[in-house]
Design a protein around this motif. Structure first.
Motif, mmCIF file in Angstrom:
data_model
loop_
_atom_site.group_PDB
_atom_site.id
_atom_site.type_symbol
_atom_site.label_atom_id
_atom_site.label_comp_id
_atom_site.label_asym_id
_atom_site.label_seq_id
_atom_site.Cartn_x
_atom_site.Cartn_y
_atom_site.Cartn_z
ATOM 1 N N GLY A 922 0.809 -1.427 -0.153
ATOM 2 C CA GLY A 922 0.048 -0.054 -0.021
ATOM 3 C C GLY A 922 0.972 1.090 -0.050
ATOM 4 O O GLY A 922 0.469 2.377 -0.011
ATOM 5 N N GLN A 924 2.407 3.551 -2.160
ATOM 6 C CA GLN A 924 2.336 4.009 -3.656
ATOM 7 C C GLN A 924 3.771 4.858 -3.918
ATOM 8 O O GLN A 924 4.346 4.435 -4.662
ATOM 9 N N LEU A 965 -3.101 2.373 -0.772
ATOM 10 C CA LEU A 965 -3.834 1.184 -1.143
ATOM 11 C C LEU A 965 -3.530 0.054 0.124
ATOM 12 O O LEU A 965 -2.772 0.251 0.675
ATOM 13 N N ASP A 966 -4.722 -0.458 0.612
ATOM 14 C CA ASP A 966 -4.529 -1.518 1.454
ATOM 15 C C ASP A 966 -3.848 -2.728 0.998
ATOM 16 O O ASP A 966 -4.027 -2.741 -0.337
ATOM 17 N N ALA A 970 -4.030 -3.551 -3.062
ATOM 18 C CA ALA A 970 -2.968 -3.333 -3.928
ATOM 19 C C ALA A 970 -2.351 -4.732 -4.718
ATOM 20 O O ALA A 970 -1.832 -4.606 -5.640
#
Length: 990
Positions: A922, A924, A965-966, A970
């Motif tokens: 997660g 990014q 994102l979790d 992800a």
């Protein structure tokens, strides 16, 4: 303090360059450690109180290929030398090695260095006459204990400096003999001069002095014979006549004049033989303010940095003890004279001029096509007349004229501009002694002697920048309004060389029918370019300017310059020139120093050399016009042999493959290449030259050499993913093997095509076609070491096309063949590729186990390049198995190993996998950072990994609406390896 005596204090620490280098403390040598440490200390001593950059130190001490950890090694040397020197210096503290960007500086009282004391004694002697002058010169010469830096002759840069210092010694010997000849006949001088002339047979001043000594001792016939012997030798070896001074001495001896004294030795009578004669002001001399500068050069642009250096010489801006002399040096056509003249006008005119007592100017005619160089005595006559003396008031001897000139200028603030100097011997008598005067010298040579003996500042002029070159054209080409693209192209073809740009502008201005497009077309043809860069006056041309420099080269340096013209590359190494010339490294190094000193070449990084584009074209013209067919063929043959031999040796260091042809032994010395780093570095630097060598081999119908060069480069191509860049090399190699009917070479070239095709695209029918053809030839040849890799090529190609069962059977056969050969690297390769089949078939755990076996094998025989490949494969497999911790661990290991061996593609792939891990977690921002790092590493490569990174970054941009994102989201954002068969193009078949 007497300049010949070292200062007291600090345990009488003394640095001695004039002989074998040593540092004394209380008269006893300090043990400086290794040879490299002694050389580093010598280099710092030669540049005392000046910063020596780290890059220059590396270039001097590691002539050729420095080790990868060279900067760390250098730091260690400096640390140990500091302890030794500071310990010996005690508490006085006037000696220290200081770190100062961009390198190191030896801070020291110059009086502790014997070379400095010799220079000071030489300066003192220049102001003396009679016996006192001879005494001072003897004292200077006694400081030499042997040949300068006698134990460091194997380093070209230090050897060149030592040669310049030895030139100083020889000049002092000549000056001392001149002073002793002036005292009267001495038989002992004849014996000494005999030995000196034997050692330096072409040095005219020594022969002149020997002739005078012989005449003074009643040996007139011997003196005349000496003249004729030298005249014949000069004509035979150099095609020149004796100097006017030597001819004058000959005429006087021939006429049996009672007293024959060369102008340089004529001295005024001294009333006291124990005191130096003082030149008195000339009676009736009226001070005149000379203004001898030539007109400004129109259209002058740029050179701001050079103006700053010149401005630092002005009295108001000069540091205490700073240099009063600048040497503007560079190749023909760079605008050296224009720079010097325009700067001189800028600082000399106006009420605030710092040179109110005038400006002196002389053209020394080093490269004048019509007249010989001007003698210092003639220039001094011109200067003295300009300073207000009449012809009757000017003495006849060079020594007297120099002393009078320095006396008159002693308290004046003057600017002296000496244009187009031959060497430091021509210039030295023309230098005022007063620090209130500034001297600017232009020369096509670097005049090392002035840098060493007078501390002159060197300004090495280069071409204009692209913007400045365009501005010069616009200023001079009146009525021409070029487009930006045409202007860029024209300046590029002129190489940003001011002379070429001025000629181009003049041609367009003088011929309204000649458009800039027409001129560009004319210059674009390399065969016509030099001919096009000429003005109406045939003496004003780029070729003519270069010709003047070339024709004054000594014969061995001129031959090497012609051979440079045979080499098709832009940059080349000393090693290949040694091979092409059939000379030893040391001889070529000396010849390159000569060419560099007149700016026909320039040194680049890693002991390489290059030339300005127009200079390179001129060298190629000479190679065509002045080398016969046999010489050109021999040079090209040696060039091809050199690149073939080093490439094959480099191949074995990157990846040794059974079944390769035996190593090529060309019969000449090759550069040291003993490690993976050195091999990859050599290929990085020589890739373009390797391509040139292969083309030359084809043109000369040396077909075996052509395909062997390609085979030698094959592991490097895969190491760097030069897939598109290598197409010509392998296609050419395959065509050569087929033309000569060489089935072995054809098989190897087909395998090279297979590998490139596999790396470029996973689903490659082309790769399988080449692999099947190679296997058929291998079966025909019947040798296991040829058959095993051919079988491996087929099964790898089948696997990438999804024909897994056929591929598995071929893989098992390849593994069996490698086991029969006892070839561990081959077994590792086969196991890795069988693991790839398992992965494609969904047997990920089995693939993972096989890759662990492969990793153990590569670590067993220490192959870091392929170890990085397998670690990256394991990272990918761990991610497929959902073990993200292991995936990160393997990726970090892969990156570390890749960095250690310079495998930039594998480092990039490791960064891609790390980015995948961060994306799964997660993060990014970190994922994007890693992928962008990988993209930077792959710049200049045609690797398909770049497309994978671009796809990831594009997808990340699409998903950027989600700040974080979790883990589950992800994982979904990046296609899993099972569903992304196309990405397998980046999986390396080992």
């Amino acid at each position: 303090m007497d300049p010949g005596t070292p200062p007291v204090g600090a345990n009488r620490l003394e640095f001695r360059l004039l002989g074998a280098f040593e540092v004394l403390s209380c008269g006893r040598p300090i043990v400086l450690g290794s040879r490299a440490m002694r050389r580093l200390m010598a280099l710092l001593t030669l540049n005392a109180n000046q910063v020596v950059s780290v890059d220059r130190i590396i270039k001097v001490l590691w002539d050729g290929e420095p080790p990868a950890t060279v900067r760390t090694i250098l730091q260690g040397y400096v640390s140990r030398l500091r302890k030794l020197i500071v310990g010996a210096a005690g508490d006085v503290g006037d000696v220290a090695i200081i770190t100062r960007s961009p390198g190191y500086l030896l801070r020291i009282d110059p009086g502790r260095i014997d070379l400095h004391r010799a220079r000071e004694l030489a300066k003192k002697a220049a102001l003396l006459t009679g016996r006192s002058r001879a005494v001072a010169l003897r004292a200077a010469l006694e400081l030499w204990r042997g040949h300068t830096l006698a134990d460091m002759d194997d380093l070209p840069a230090l050897r060149a400096i030592a040669m310049s210092i030895e030139e100083l010694r020889l000049s002092l010997v000549e000056d001392r003999i001149a002073a002793e000849l002036a005292e009267g006949p001495r038989t002992g001088l004849v014996t000494e001069l005999d030995e000196l002339v034997a050692a330096h047979p072409l040095r005219e001043r020594l022969t002149d002095q020997l002739m005078m000594a012989l005449h003074h001792t009643g040996r007139r016939a011997d003196a005349l014979r000496r003249y004729h012997a030298l005249r014949e030798r000069l004509a035979e070896e150099l095609g020149v006549d004796p100097s006017p001074q030597l001819q004058l001495t000959y005429q006087r001896i021939l006429q049996d004049e009672a007293t024959v004294v060369a102008p340089e030795t004529a001295e005024p009578a001294s009333t006291d033989s124990n005191e130096p004669a003082v030149v008195q002001p000339v009676a009736g001399h009226t001070q005149v303010v000379p203004a001898q500068l030539p007109p400004r050069i129109g259209g002058f642009v740029g050179r701001d940095e050079e103006f700053i250096v010149l401005d630092s010489l002005r009295p108001s801006r000069r540091d205490e003890g700073g240099s009063t002399i600048a040497v503007v040096s560079g190749e023909a056509g760079l605008g050296k004279s224009a720079l010097a003249v325009n700067w001189a006008h800028r600082v000399s005119n106006g009420p605030d001029s710092e040179y109110p007592d005038g400006q002196l100017f002389a053209s020394l005619r080093a490269v004048d096509p019509c007249d010989p160089p001007v003698s210092p005595a003639d220039v001094l006559r011109q200067f003295l007349i300009g300073l207000g003396l009449t012809s009757e008031q000017i003495p006849t001897g060079l020594t007297e004229r120099t002393a009078l000139y320095r006396s008159i200028t002693a308290k004046r603030r003057m600017l002296v501009l000496l244009d187009d100097a031959v060497d430091h011997l021509q210039v030295s008598p023309l230098l005022p002694a007063s620090p209130s005067c500034t001297v600017v010298i232009t020369s096509r040579r670097m005049l090392d002697g002035l840098l060493i003996t007078n501390g002159a500042r060197l300004i090495r002029l280069g071409p204009l920048s692209a913007a400045q070159a365009g501005e010069l054209i616009k200023r001079l080409a009146v009525g021409v309004e070029p487009t930006a693209s045409d202007l860029d192209r024209l300046t590029e073809l002129c190489g940003n060389l001011p002379l070429a740009l001025r000629i181009a502008a003049a041609r367009m201005t003088g011929d309204p029918e000649l458009s800039i497009g027409d001129l560009i077309d004319e210059l674009a043809d390399e065969r016509r370019r030099l001919g096009a860069l000429r003005a109406g006056d045939p003496q004003i041309s780029v070729r003519g300017a270069l010709e003047l420099t070339y024709r004054r080269l000594r014969s061995d340096a001129a031959r090497l310059f012609r051979l440079i013209g045979v080499h098709p590359g832009v940059e080349l190494s000393r090693s290949v020139l040694a091979a092409m010339s059939g000379s030893a490294f040391a001889q070529v190094a000396e010849q390159l120093h000569v060419l560099e000193s007149v700016h026909l070449i320039s040194s680049r990084e890693h002991g390489r050399f290059g030339s300005h584009d127009l200079v390179r074209l001129y060298a190629r013209e000479l190679a065509t016009d002045e080398l016969d067919d046999a010489e050109r063929l021999a040079a090209e043959t040696a060039m091809v042999d050199f690149y073939l031999a080093v490439a094959e040796r480099g191949r074995d260091l990157i990846r040794s493959t059974p079944g390769s042809p035996g190593p090529y032994a060309p019969g000449f010395e090759l550069p040291e290449t003993t490690s993976l780093d050195q091999a990859v570095g050599w290929f990085d630097r020589e890739w373009n030259n390797l391509m040139h060598a292969a083309r030359t081999a084809v043109r000369r119908q040396r077909h075996e050499a052509a395909w062997r060069i390609a085979w030698g480069a094959a592991p490097y191509v895969l190491f760097r993913h030069l897939l598109d860049e290598s197409t010509e090399l392998f296609d050419q190699g395959l065509a050569s093997a087929r033309t000569s009917g060489d089935r072995f070479g054809e098989c190897l070239m087909l395998r090279c095509r297979v590998n490139v095709a596999l790396y470029r695209s996973a689903k490659s029918e082309e790769a399988l076609e080449h692999a099947v053809e190679a296997l058929a030839i291998a079966e025909e040849l019947g040798k296991l070491e040829i058959l095993a890799p051919a079988v491996s090529s087929v099964f790898t190609s089948q696997a990438n096309l999804g024909r897994y069962e056929d591929a598995r059977q071929g893989g098992e056969r390849a593994l069996s063949l490698y086991q029969q050969l006892g070839d561990l690297p081959g077994q590792a390769m086969a196991l890795n590729n069988l693991a790839m089949i398992d992965q494609f078939c969904g047997r990920v755990e089995r693939a993972y186990e096989r890759c662990l076996e492969v990793l153990a094998l590569y670590r067993r025989f220490h192959d870091p390049g392929h170890e990085a490949v397998v670690l990256n494969n394991l990272s990918e497999l761990a991610a497929e198995l959902g073990d993200w911790s292991a995936a990160e661990n393997f990726a970090r290991q892969a990156r570390s190993v890749a960095v250690s061996c310079g495998a930039s593609v594998q480092e990039a792939k490791a960064l891609v996998h790390l980015g995948d891990v961060y994306h799964h977690l997660g993060d990014q921002f970190s994922a994007k950072f890693r992928w962008e790092q990988a993209l930077i590493l792959l710049q200049g490569s045609s690797s398909p990994v770049r497309a994978e990174i671009d796809e990831r970054l594009a997808r990340l941009t699409t998903d950027s609406t989600l700040p974080v994102l979790d883990g589950e989201a992800a994982a979904a954002a990046i296609p899993s390896p099972q569903t992304e068969q196309a990405s397998k193009a980046s999986r390396d078949p080992v």
